[in-house]
Design an enzyme around this catalytic site. Structure first.
Site, PDB file in Angstrom:
ATOM      1  N   ASP A   1     -17.079  23.669  15.992  1.00 52.04           N
ATOM      2  CA  ASP A   1     -17.670  23.210  17.258  1.00 52.04           C
ATOM      3  C   ASP A   1     -19.114  23.687  17.388  1.00 52.04           C
ATOM      4  O   ASP A   1     -20.004  22.936  17.802  1.00 52.04           O
ATOM      5  CB  ASP A   1     -16.851  23.728  18.454  1.00 52.04           C
ATOM      6  CG  ASP A   1     -15.379  23.384  18.336  1.00 52.04           C
ATOM      7  OD1 ASP A   1     -15.037  22.517  17.512  1.00 52.04           O
ATOM      8  OD2 ASP A   1     -14.562  24.005  19.050  1.00 52.04           O
TER       9      ASP A   1
ATOM     10  N   GLU B   1      -8.656  18.404  10.990  1.00 54.75           N
ATOM     11  CA  GLU B   1      -8.257  19.219  12.141  1.00 54.75           C
ATOM     12  C   GLU B   1      -7.554  20.488  11.681  1.00 54.75           C
ATOM     13  O   GLU B   1      -6.660  20.448  10.827  1.00 54.75           O
ATOM     14  CB  GLU B   1      -7.335  18.381  13.038  1.00 54.75           C
ATOM     15  CG  GLU B   1      -7.613  18.532  14.503  1.00 54.75           C
ATOM     16  CD  GLU B   1      -9.011  18.034  14.920  1.00 54.75           C
ATOM     17  OE1 GLU B   1      -9.927  18.880  15.050  1.00 54.75           O
ATOM     18  OE2 GLU B   1      -9.166  16.823  15.134  1.00 54.75           O
ATOM     19  N   HIS B   2      -7.990  21.604  12.229  1.00 56.70           N
ATOM     20  CA  HIS B   2      -7.493  22.952  11.908  1.00 56.70           C
ATOM     21  C   HIS B   2      -7.834  23.337  10.461  1.00 56.70           C
ATOM     22  O   HIS B   2      -7.270  24.273   9.918  1.00 56.70           O
ATOM     23  CB  HIS B   2      -5.985  23.083  12.172  1.00 56.70           C
ATOM     24  CG  HIS B   2      -5.665  23.189  13.646  1.00 56.70           C
ATOM     25  ND1 HIS B   2      -5.307  24.366  14.250  1.00 56.70           N
ATOM     26  CD2 HIS B   2      -5.692  22.263  14.623  1.00 56.70           C
ATOM     27  CE1 HIS B   2      -5.103  24.143  15.557  1.00 56.70           C
ATOM     28  NE2 HIS B   2      -5.336  22.873  15.801  1.00 56.70           N
ATOM     29  N   THR B   3      -8.726  22.600   9.857  1.00 52.10           N
ATOM     30  CA  THR B   3      -9.138  22.924   8.492  1.00 52.10           C
ATOM     31  C   THR B   3     -10.290  23.921   8.491  1.00 52.10           C
ATOM     32  O   THR B   3     -10.513  24.604   7.490  1.00 52.10           O
ATOM     33  CB  THR B   3      -9.588  21.638   7.762  1.00 52.10           C
ATOM     34  OG1 THR B   3     -10.365  20.858   8.670  1.00 52.10           O
ATOM     35  CG2 THR B   3      -8.402  20.819   7.305  1.00 52.10           C
TER      36      THR B   3
ATOM     37  N   SER C   1     -17.780  24.634  25.999  1.00 54.15           N
ATOM     38  CA  SER C   1     -18.157  26.051  25.877  1.00 54.15           C
ATOM     39  C   SER C   1     -19.049  26.282  24.657  1.00 54.15           C
ATOM     40  O   SER C   1     -20.038  27.010  24.735  1.00 54.15           O
ATOM     41  CB  SER C   1     -16.925  26.960  25.847  1.00 54.15           C
ATOM     42  OG  SER C   1     -16.047  26.552  24.843  1.00 54.15           O
TER      43      SER C   1
HETATM   44  C1  GLA Z   1     -10.749  23.944  18.237  1.00 50.82           C
HETATM   45  C2  GLA Z   1     -11.517  25.070  17.541  1.00 50.82           C
HETATM   46  C3  GLA Z   1     -12.138  24.579  16.236  1.00 50.82           C
HETATM   47  C4  GLA Z   1     -11.123  23.877  15.355  1.00 50.82           C
HETATM   48  C5  GLA Z   1     -10.331  22.839  16.158  1.00 50.82           C
HETATM   49  C6  GLA Z   1      -9.201  22.240  15.378  1.00 50.82           C
HETATM   50  O1  GLA Z   1     -11.645  22.950  18.650  1.00 50.82           O
HETATM   51  O2  GLA Z   1     -12.515  25.554  18.402  1.00 50.82           O
HETATM   52  O3  GLA Z   1     -12.736  25.661  15.559  1.00 50.82           O
HETATM   53  O4  GLA Z   1     -10.267  24.806  14.734  1.00 50.82           O
HETATM   54  O5  GLA Z   1      -9.787  23.399  17.355  1.00 50.82           O
HETATM   55  O6  GLA Z   1      -9.684  21.473  14.337  1.00 50.82           O
END
Ligand code: GLA
Length: 405
Positions: free
Chosen positions: A182, A41-43, A137
Site C-alpha cells: 500500500d 493478494e497477501h503475497t 491510512s
Molecule cells: C492489506 C495490507 C497489504 C497487503 C494486503 C493483502 O492491504 O496492508 O500489505 O498484505 O492487505 O494483499
C-alpha cells in the site's frame, strides 16, 4: 494541468483548515493517493509479487516548520479535530488511537531513524473513502512523509525509503502488521499504469493499462470484521508453510516444494501456501496479459485469483463472492472482477471496457445488496501518479492570515 474540481475543493478545504488553525499559508503541500490492487493478494509479506495501481483519490498534507519541537495537527475531515505533541523524548500513541497515530507514527519513525525533523504545523484533508480498503491510512502516512522530506531537506530519501518508513510507522507504532504494497504504490504509482512490484527487491515495473480499459471499484459495504486478527493469522500460517517446507519465504516455494514437505503440511497450511504460490504465478502472468492488452486472459486470472482467495486462503465472505459473480457475468470475457485488499469485506475491483461501464454499473446498483440491505457504492477510477508535492503557488487560502497562539 488544472486539477479536477473535487481535487481543487479538497485543496481549498485543506488550506482553509490550515489557515484557521495556524494562520497564513503552509510552506508545502503534498499529496499521496489511495490504491486498488488488481491482483497479487497477501503475497507482499511473502516477498512475492503484486500488481496494484494508485487511484485518483488523495490525502493532502499541508505543513510549515515551527522550530520549537512542537507538533500541531488539524484534521479537516474530522470536524477540524486537533492533536498536539512534543518531539522531545519518545512519542507515545494517542490515548484514543485513530488518525493521530499515523501522524505520530511517521514522525516517531523519522526521529527514530536519526533523521532531523523539528516542530511542524500540519493540516490533513482527503477524499480516499475511509474504511473501504483503499489504503486511506497508507496515503496519509506517505503524504506526510513527502511533506516532511521537503520541509527538512531529506532529499536523499527515495520513494522506496519513504514507503518503508511509512510501513514501519504502521507496523511498529500503530501495531498493524501490513506488508509494503500500500505504501509503495502510493509513493511510486505511475499515471495510466499499474505497477508490478517485486516485494523482495522493491523493484517496480510500470504496466500500461489498455487505453479503453476502465478500473471500477465497488464498495461492498460489508463491514470489515476480524481483519486484524485474521490478517495476522494468515501471516503466521504462511510463515509456518514456508518454515516447514524449508524455504525462507513462500516466494521461494513451488507447489512441488509444498507437497514434498516432510512431515507433510497439514491440509489447511498446504492450502494457505498454495494460494501464495499460485497467486505469485498469476500476478506475473497478469502483468504480461495487461501489457499485451489481453483483457480476456486478465479476466481469467482475476477469476482464478478470487477462487483461490475463497477456497485456499479463506478470506472472502459470501456477499462478496456473490458480488464478484455478478460482475463476472455482467462483464463476460471483456475483462474480469475479484475481491481486492486484505479481505473479510471491503471492495471488489473490476477491469472492463470503458464502453461497458454504464450498463455494468446499473446492473450492480440494481441487483446487489449487502447483508444489511445496502446498495453498493461504485467508483470508476483512473490509475493516478504516485505521491508528490503540489505547487505552493496554488496555495492561497480564502481566509485572512492570522497567527494562532
Ligand atoms: C492489506 C495490507 C497489504 C497487503 C494486503 C493483502 O492491504 O496492508 O500489505 O498484505 O492487505 O494483499
Amino acid at each position: 494541468m488544472p486539477l479536477p474540481l473535487h481535487q481543487t475543493q479538497l485543496q481549498q478545504r485543506l488550506l482553509n483548515s490550515f489557515a484557521a488553525a495556524f494562520g497564513g499559508a503552509p510552506a508545502v503541500v503534498a499529496r499521496a493517493p489511495g490504491r486498488v490492487n488488481l491482483i497479487g493478494e497477501h503475497t507482499d509479506y511473502n516477498d512475492g509479487f503484486v500488481l496494484p495501481c494508485a487511484v485518483n483519490f488523495d490525502t493532502l498534507v499541508a505543513a510549515s516548520p515551527r522550530g520549537d519541537g512542537q507538533v500541531r495537527v488539524v484534521a479537516a475531515d474530522f470536524a477540524d479535530a486537533t492533536d498536539r505533541f512534543a518531539l522531545d523524548g519518545a512519542i507515545a500513541r494517542h490515548p484514543q488511537g485513530g488518525w493521530p497515530d499515523y501522524v505520530r507514527g511517521v514522525l516517531a519513525m523519522l526521529r527514530g531513524a536519526g533523521l532531523p525533523a523539528d516542530g511542524v504545523d500540519i493540516a490533513v484533508a482527503g477524499n480516499v473513502p475511509q474504511g473501504a480498503g483503499l489504503s486511506s491510512s497508507a496515503s496519509l502516512e506517505v503524504a506526510l512523509a513527502v511533506a516532511l522530506r521537503a520541509l527538512f531537506r531529506l532529499d536523499h530519501l527515495g520513494n522506496a525509503d519513504l514507503a518503508l518508513l511509512a510501513q514501519r510507522a504502521e507496523n511498529e507504532f500503530v501495531g498493524c502488521n501490513c506488508g509494503i504494497m500500500d505504501q509503495l504504490i502510493s509513493a511510486a504509482g505511475v499515471a495510466g499504469h499499474a505497477l508490478l512490484i517485486d516485494c523482495r527487491s522493491l523493484a517496480t515495473t510500470p504496466v500500461a493499462l489498455p487505453a479503453d480499459a476502465a478500473v471500477m471499484i465497488v464498495e461492498s459495504r460489508v463491514r470489515r470484521g476480524l481483519v486484524d486478527s485474521e490478517y495476522n493469522l494468515r501471516r503466521q500460517q504462511c510463515e509456518s508453510a514456508a518454515r516447514q517446507s524449508g524455504v525462507a519465504k513462500l516466494r521461494d516455494a513451488t507447489l512441488a516444494t509444498l507437497e514434498a514437505a516432510a512431515p507433510p503440511l497439514a491440509p489447511l497450511i498446504l492450502r494457505r501456501g498454495r494460494h501464495i504460490v499460485t497467486e505469485n504465478a498469476r500476478t506475473l502472468q497478469a502483468a504480461e496479459a495487461l501489457a499485451g492488452g489481453d483483457m480476456r486472459r486478465m479476466g481469467e486470472l482475476m477469476a482464478a485469483s478470487h477462487a483461490s482467495m475463497r477456497d485456499d486462503f479463506a478470506i472472502t465472505v459470501p456477499a462478496i463472492d456473490g458480488l464478484v459473480a455478478l460482475l463476472q457475468r455482467a462483464i463476460g470475457t471483456q475483462g474480469g472482477a475479484r475481491m481486492t485488499g486484505g479481505g473479510f469485506g471491503g471492495c471488489v475491483v473490476a477491469l472492463l471496457p470503458a464502453a461497458a461501464v454504464a450498463a455494468v454499473r446499473e446492473q450492480v446498483l440494481a441487483e446487489y445488496r449487502s447483508p444489511e440491505s445496502e446498495a453498493a457504492i461504485v467508483h470508476v477510477c483512473y490509475p493516478a501518479a504516485g505521491a508528490g508535492l503540489l505547487d505552493t503557488g496554488q496555495c492561497a487560502s480564502d481566509r485572512p492570515a492570522e497567527r494562532a497562539p
